[in-house]
Structure formats: C-alpha cells, structure tokens
Design a protein around this motif. Structure first.
Motif, short mmCIF file in Angstrom:
data_model
loop_
_atom_site.label_atom_id
_atom_site.label_comp_id
_atom_site.label_asym_id
_atom_site.label_seq_id
_atom_site.Cartn_x
_atom_site.Cartn_y
_atom_site.Cartn_z
N GLU A 13 46.85 60.37 75.59
CA GLU A 13 45.97 61.56 75.90
C GLU A 13 47.08 62.38 76.81
OE1 GLU A 13 42.41 62.02 77.02
OE2 GLU A 13 42.71 59.56 75.53
N TYR A 14 48.33 62.21 76.95
CA TYR A 14 49.43 62.97 77.63
C TYR A 14 49.53 64.06 76.31
CZ TYR A 14 53.60 65.03 79.32
OH TYR A 14 54.66 65.66 79.81
N LEU A 15 49.20 63.60 75.44
CA LEU A 15 49.67 64.38 73.89
C LEU A 15 48.78 65.13 73.75
CD1 LEU A 15 52.33 62.33 72.02
CD2 LEU A 15 52.78 64.04 72.95
N LYS A 16 47.21 64.90 73.67
CA LYS A 16 46.17 65.39 73.64
C LYS A 16 45.99 66.52 74.97
CE LYS A 16 43.28 62.05 71.42
NZ LYS A 16 42.07 61.04 71.85
N ASP A 17 46.42 66.70 75.63
CA ASP A 17 46.20 67.85 76.70
C ASP A 17 47.36 69.16 76.23
OD1 ASP A 17 46.41 69.48 78.39
OD2 ASP A 17 46.33 68.45 80.28
N SER A 18 47.36 69.81 75.65
CA SER A 18 48.25 71.47 75.63
C SER A 18 48.13 72.09 76.67
CB SER A 18 47.04 72.85 74.79
OG SER A 18 46.17 73.03 75.74
N SER A 19 48.31 71.83 77.94
CA SER A 19 49.30 72.28 79.25
C SER A 19 50.34 71.87 78.91
CB SER A 19 47.82 72.22 80.29
OG SER A 19 47.98 70.70 80.31
N ASN A 20 50.93 69.83 78.59
CA ASN A 20 51.90 69.60 78.63
C ASN A 20 52.87 69.83 77.42
OD1 ASN A 20 50.61 67.78 81.02
ND2 ASN A 20 49.77 66.55 79.10
N TYR A 21 52.51 70.99 76.86
CA TYR A 21 53.49 71.83 75.89
C TYR A 21 54.44 72.61 76.26
CZ TYR A 21 51.66 68.83 72.20
OH TYR A 21 50.83 67.17 71.64
N PRO A 22 55.50 72.84 76.06
CA PRO A 22 56.33 72.25 75.62
C PRO A 22 57.24 70.73 75.31
CG PRO A 22 57.49 73.29 76.32
CD PRO A 22 56.37 73.53 76.51
#
Length: 148
Positions: A13-22
């Motif tokens: 779920e964390y990786l699916k959320d684009s706001s967590n990038y980079p």
C-alpha cells in the motif's frame, strides 16, 4: 520488517501511493532489542575475559574479532577498559577505523558531558547526531554497510 514498514504500514500500500516517492529502501536484518543487546554484550564480555586469560600470548588484551558465517563481531577496548562492539557483515572492511571514530565521538561528546555518568546509557543529543554522522560517512565511503 517483512511485509510492513517500520511504523507498521503495509509495504505494498505504501508503494502504491505516489505521494511517498522518492522512496529510500534499506535491506538488512531486524534490529536487536535492548535485551538482546545486553545479553550479547554480557556473553561477549565473559568470552573476552576467558580469552585474555587462556591466551598463550603473555599480556593478551582479549578477543578483537569473533567471526562466524553470518557476521563478524569486532571489539575495540580502550586503555581504560571500555569496550566498543560492532556487528558487521563478514565481507565488510574498515571496521577498525570505524571503531576508532566511535571512540573519538564517545570521548568528545559523552565523556566531556558533565551530566554523563560512566556505565550509564548515553543520553546526549550531540553524541547521537555525531555518531549517526560518523556511521553515514563510513557507509558512503564504502567501508561499512547498512547491515552492520
């Protein structure tokens, strides 16, 4: 931490959320608990004392490195008898220099702190910051890795 981040969120779920990038990902073994650290240190202290007594070399200072297939335990003992222990990957190099740097940080920010008492946990923000900085510098130099 398996399928969860350190704060308990599901990693997918964390990786699916684009706001967590980079995203910065570090792989390694789970950290030891305080009890496991104390148990390891007390076992090593006993082995260190036995090793220095049984050594065929007169005036031996004890165990400096304990090597297994999975890790190397490096020990640096100061002239005052304080031991600094680092667990590292068996392929890692430069741990001796890192141990000397840790001792330098300890002497500069813990021993010179008027509120620090020997044999007590170090509760000093400057010590923590400089230790973290020393570890980051050693890691970037390629002599020391994240699994240590």
């Amino acid at each position: 931490m398996g399928k969860n981040t350190a704060d308990g969120k599901d990693i997918l779920e964390y990786l699916k959320d684009s706001s967590n990038y980079p995203v910065s990902i570090r792989f390694g073994r789970a950290r030891l608990s305080s009890n496991e650290k104390l148990m390891l240190a007390s076992m090593f202290h006993s082995l260190f004392a036995i090793g220095s007594q049984l050594s065929p070399e007169v005036g031996s200072s004890g165990i400096e490195m304990l090597e297994t297939d999975v890790f190397k335990l490096h020990c640096f003992q100061t002239l005052t008898g304080i031991k600094f222990i680092v667990l590292a990957d068996p392929r890692q190099s430069g741990i001796d220099a890192l141990l000397r740097k840790i001792y330098e940080v300890y002497s500069d920010f813990a021993l010179k702190n008027p509120f620090y008492s020997l044999e007590m946990p170090i509760r000093c923000e400057l010590f923590d910051q400089n230790l973290k900085s020393a570890l980051e510098v050693a890691e970037k130099a390629g002599n020391f890795g994240a699994g240590s």
